[in-house]
Design a protein around this motif. Structure first.
Motif, PDB file in Angstrom:
ATOM      1  N   MET A  71       0.844  -1.187   0.000  1.00  0.00           N
ATOM      2  CA  MET A  71       0.000   0.000   0.000  1.00  0.00           C
ATOM      3  C   MET A  71       0.883   1.242   0.000  1.00  0.00           C
ATOM      4  N   ARG A  72       0.604   2.160  -0.913  1.00  0.00           N
ATOM      5  CA  ARG A  72       1.360   3.394  -0.988  1.00  0.00           C
ATOM      6  C   ARG A  72       1.046   4.294   0.213  1.00  0.00           C
ATOM      7  N   THR A  73       1.899   5.259   0.477  1.00  0.00           N
ATOM      8  CA  THR A  73       1.688   6.191   1.577  1.00  0.00           C
ATOM      9  C   THR A  73       0.593   7.179   1.217  1.00  0.00           C
ATOM     10  N   ILE A  74      -0.395   7.306   2.099  1.00  0.00           N
ATOM     11  CA  ILE A  74      -1.489   8.248   1.894  1.00  0.00           C
ATOM     12  C   ILE A  74      -1.237   9.477   2.756  1.00  0.00           C
ATOM     13  N   SER A  75      -1.152  10.634   2.117  1.00  0.00           N
ATOM     14  CA  SER A  75      -0.853  11.879   2.826  1.00  0.00           C
ATOM     15  C   SER A  75      -2.036  12.830   2.890  1.00  0.00           C
ATOM     16  N   GLY A  76      -3.128  12.528   2.178  1.00  0.00           N
ATOM     17  CA  GLY A  76      -4.299  13.403   2.190  1.00  0.00           C
ATOM     18  C   GLY A  76      -5.490  12.710   1.566  1.00  0.00           C
ATOM     19  N   PHE A  77      -6.668  13.300   1.775  1.00  0.00           N
ATOM     20  CA  PHE A  77      -7.908  12.671   1.331  1.00  0.00           C
ATOM     21  C   PHE A  77      -8.810  13.654   0.588  1.00  0.00           C
ATOM     22  N   LEU A  78      -9.510  13.127  -0.416  1.00  0.00           N
ATOM     23  CA  LEU A  78     -10.670  13.786  -1.006  1.00  0.00           C
ATOM     24  C   LEU A  78     -11.887  13.007  -0.515  1.00  0.00           C
ATOM     25  N   LEU A  79     -12.791  13.672   0.185  1.00  0.00           N
ATOM     26  CA  LEU A  79     -13.904  13.011   0.842  1.00  0.00           C
ATOM     27  C   LEU A  79     -15.226  13.422   0.213  1.00  0.00           C
ATOM     28  N   ASP A  80     -16.034  12.435  -0.132  1.00  0.00           N
ATOM     29  CA  ASP A  80     -17.414  12.702  -0.525  1.00  0.00           C
ATOM     30  C   ASP A  80     -18.180  13.144   0.724  1.00  0.00           C
ATOM     31  N   VAL A  81     -19.351  13.755   0.519  1.00  0.00           N
ATOM     32  CA  VAL A  81     -20.123  14.291   1.649  1.00  0.00           C
ATOM     33  C   VAL A  81     -21.423  13.520   1.851  1.00  0.00           C
ATOM     34  N   ASP A  82     -22.352  13.644   0.883  1.00  0.00           N
ATOM     35  CA  ASP A  82     -23.644  12.972   1.019  1.00  0.00           C
ATOM     36  C   ASP A  82     -23.455  11.457   0.980  1.00  0.00           C
ATOM     37  N   GLY A  83     -23.965  10.778   1.986  1.00  0.00           N
ATOM     38  CA  GLY A  83     -23.844   9.330   2.055  1.00  0.00           C
ATOM     39  C   GLY A  83     -22.556   8.850   2.695  1.00  0.00           C
ATOM     40  N   VAL A  84     -21.606   9.770   2.892  1.00  0.00           N
ATOM     41  CA  VAL A  84     -20.330   9.419   3.517  1.00  0.00           C
ATOM     42  C   VAL A  84     -20.195  10.085   4.881  1.00  0.00           C
ATOM     43  N   LEU A  85     -20.484  11.394   4.930  1.00  0.00           N
ATOM     44  CA  LEU A  85     -20.465  12.112   6.203  1.00  0.00           C
ATOM     45  C   LEU A  85     -21.853  12.194   6.828  1.00  0.00           C
ATOM     46  N   HIS A  86     -22.861  12.403   5.986  1.00  0.00           N
ATOM     47  CA  HIS A  86     -24.223  12.499   6.510  1.00  0.00           C
ATOM     48  C   HIS A  86     -25.206  12.065   5.436  1.00  0.00           C
ATOM     49  N   ILE A  87     -26.439  11.812   5.858  1.00  0.00           N
ATOM     50  CA  ILE A  87     -27.547  11.528   4.941  1.00  0.00           C
ATOM     51  C   ILE A  87     -28.667  12.498   5.266  1.00  0.00           C
ATOM     52  N   GLU A 138      -0.847  10.210  -6.465  1.00  0.00           N
ATOM     53  CA  GLU A 138      -0.434   8.925  -5.894  1.00  0.00           C
ATOM     54  C   GLU A 138      -0.355   8.951  -4.361  1.00  0.00           C
ATOM     55  N   ARG A 139      -0.455  10.118  -3.761  1.00  0.00           N
ATOM     56  CA  ARG A 139      -0.423  10.216  -2.303  1.00  0.00           C
ATOM     57  C   ARG A 139      -1.791  10.552  -1.715  1.00  0.00           C
ATOM     58  N   VAL A 140      -2.825  10.474  -2.562  1.00  0.00           N
ATOM     59  CA  VAL A 140      -4.171  10.867  -2.135  1.00  0.00           C
ATOM     60  C   VAL A 140      -5.128   9.692  -2.262  1.00  0.00           C
ATOM     61  N   ALA A 141      -6.030   9.573  -1.311  1.00  0.00           N
ATOM     62  CA  ALA A 141      -7.105   8.580  -1.370  1.00  0.00           C
ATOM     63  C   ALA A 141      -8.442   9.308  -1.452  1.00  0.00           C
ATOM     64  N   VAL A 142      -9.327   8.780  -2.271  1.00  0.00           N
ATOM     65  CA  VAL A 142     -10.693   9.282  -2.371  1.00  0.00           C
ATOM     66  C   VAL A 142     -11.597   8.360  -1.579  1.00  0.00           C
ATOM     67  N   VAL A 143     -12.454   8.931  -0.739  1.00  0.00           N
ATOM     68  CA  VAL A 143     -13.405   8.156   0.049  1.00  0.00           C
ATOM     69  C   VAL A 143     -14.808   8.499  -0.434  1.00  0.00           C
ATOM     70  N   GLY A 144     -15.538   7.496  -0.938  1.00  0.00           N
ATOM     71  CA  GLY A 144     -16.873   7.744  -1.462  1.00  0.00           C
ATOM     72  C   GLY A 144     -17.778   6.544  -1.289  1.00  0.00           C
ATOM     73  N   ASP A 145     -19.070   6.754  -1.592  1.00  0.00           N
ATOM     74  CA  ASP A 145     -20.052   5.676  -1.469  1.00  0.00           C
ATOM     75  C   ASP A 145     -20.500   5.127  -2.810  1.00  0.00           C
ATOM     76  N   SER A 146     -19.864   5.598  -3.898  1.00  0.00           N
ATOM     77  CA  SER A 146     -20.228   5.143  -5.236  1.00  0.00           C
ATOM     78  C   SER A 146     -18.979   4.696  -5.982  1.00  0.00           C
ATOM     79  N   MET A 191      -5.185   7.833  -8.010  1.00  0.00           N
ATOM     80  CA  MET A 191      -5.453   7.915  -6.584  1.00  0.00           C
ATOM     81  C   MET A 191      -5.926   6.570  -6.045  1.00  0.00           C
ATOM     82  N   THR A 192      -5.851   6.406  -4.742  1.00  0.00           N
ATOM     83  CA  THR A 192      -6.367   5.217  -4.075  1.00  0.00           C
ATOM     84  C   THR A 192      -7.867   5.402  -3.855  1.00  0.00           C
ATOM     85  N   GLY A 193      -8.637   4.352  -4.087  1.00  0.00           N
ATOM     86  CA  GLY A 193     -10.083   4.430  -3.939  1.00  0.00           C
ATOM     87  C   GLY A 193     -10.574   3.662  -2.728  1.00  0.00           C
TER      88      GLY A 193
END
Length: 258
Positions: free
Chosen positions: A1-17, A199-207, A220-222
């Motif tokens: 696994m590569r080093t993750i230094s930051g994130f792109l985060l989805d909002v709807d469905g990930v942080l709140h509904i 390559e140092r960023v992960a995206v966090v999403g529900d889709s 990016m890492t998914g």
């Protein structure tokens, strides 16, 4: 696994509904703050401005600043200023986002040379959809903030913009220009705001289709969470780099991956 230094985060469905926080989501963001790991919220939200969304999230306990939010609505306004400056725009969006469109002439008549579709809702009446359709038939530019088919509310799933776009595109014989996810340019805007290489960023999403696959196209890492729009059948489209029950599990996953 590569080093993750930051994130792109989805909002709807990930942080709140629909204004109801996902259990443990606020604590996960607080832990990222504690570790000094930067994040940007990259969302197809179109019913609120960045200022309104920031205020809501802070009220729900999320440690976010307005300048850490990239919305499809704000990105669409920037696109119009760059590619259709001064052109009259017919805007269909459920929510008060006119603040983001400051300086763009918004019209409610047949003079529109650009038609923009945002989040669906009661504003998508037959009369308004037909007015948009006729403007598009006359040659108006066709722009969509996003093309989500469904969005999750507290009372259950609801049809979203993409469901209407499919019919309009079939009737017109042409497709809308997409600004929000899964547009790769939208993810690039998030990366630029974050200030880190892909390559140092992960995206966090529900889709998988809207979040994970485009993220991986850019290197990016998914990270797919099983909340919001997630359905087990989504995994037939492919596999994420990580599958988590919710964003509450993100800090422990990051510790294991480091």
């Amino acid at each position: 696994m590569r080093t993750i230094s930051g994130f792109l985060l989805d909002v709807d469905g990930v942080l709140h509904i629909d204004g109801q926080p996902i259990p443990g989501a606020a604590e996960a963001l607080l832990e990222l703050r504690r570790r000094g790991i930067p994040f940007v919220l990259l969302t197809n939200t179109t019913i609120r401005t960045r200022r309104q969304l920031g205020a809501l999230l802070r009220e729900l306990g999320f440690p976010v600043a307005d300048d850490e939010i990239v919305t499809a609505g704000a990105a669409t306004a920037a696109y119009l200023r760059a590619h259709h400056p001064g052109e009259p725009c017919y805007l269909l969006v459920d929510g008060d986002v006119q603040e983001e469109f400051a300086g763009i002439p918004l019209v409610e008549d047949d003079t529109a040379t650009v038609v923009v579709f945002g989040g669906a809702g009661p504003v998508y009446s037959y009369d308004r959809l037909n007015r948009a359709f006729r403007s598009l038939l006359r040659g108006a530019h066709f722009v969509a903030m996003h093309r989500n088919l469904v969005w999750d509310r507290r009372d259950g799933p609801a049809l979203d913009t993409g469901a209407f776009l499919l019919g309009l595109e079939a009737a017109l014989g042409r497709q809308a220009h997409l600004v929000g996810k899964p547009s790769l340019d939208f993810f690039r805007a998030g990366l630029e705001r974050l200030g880190l290489p892909a390559e140092r960023v992960a995206v966090v999403g529900d889709s998988l289709a809207a979040d994970i696959l485009p993220a991986r196209q850019l290197g990016m890492t998914g990270v797919l969470v099983q909340t919001g729009r997630f359905r087990p059948s989504d995994l037939e489209l492919g596999q994420p780099d990580a599958l988590l029950p919710s964003i509450a599990d993100l800090p422990s996953w990051l510790s294991r991956a480091s």
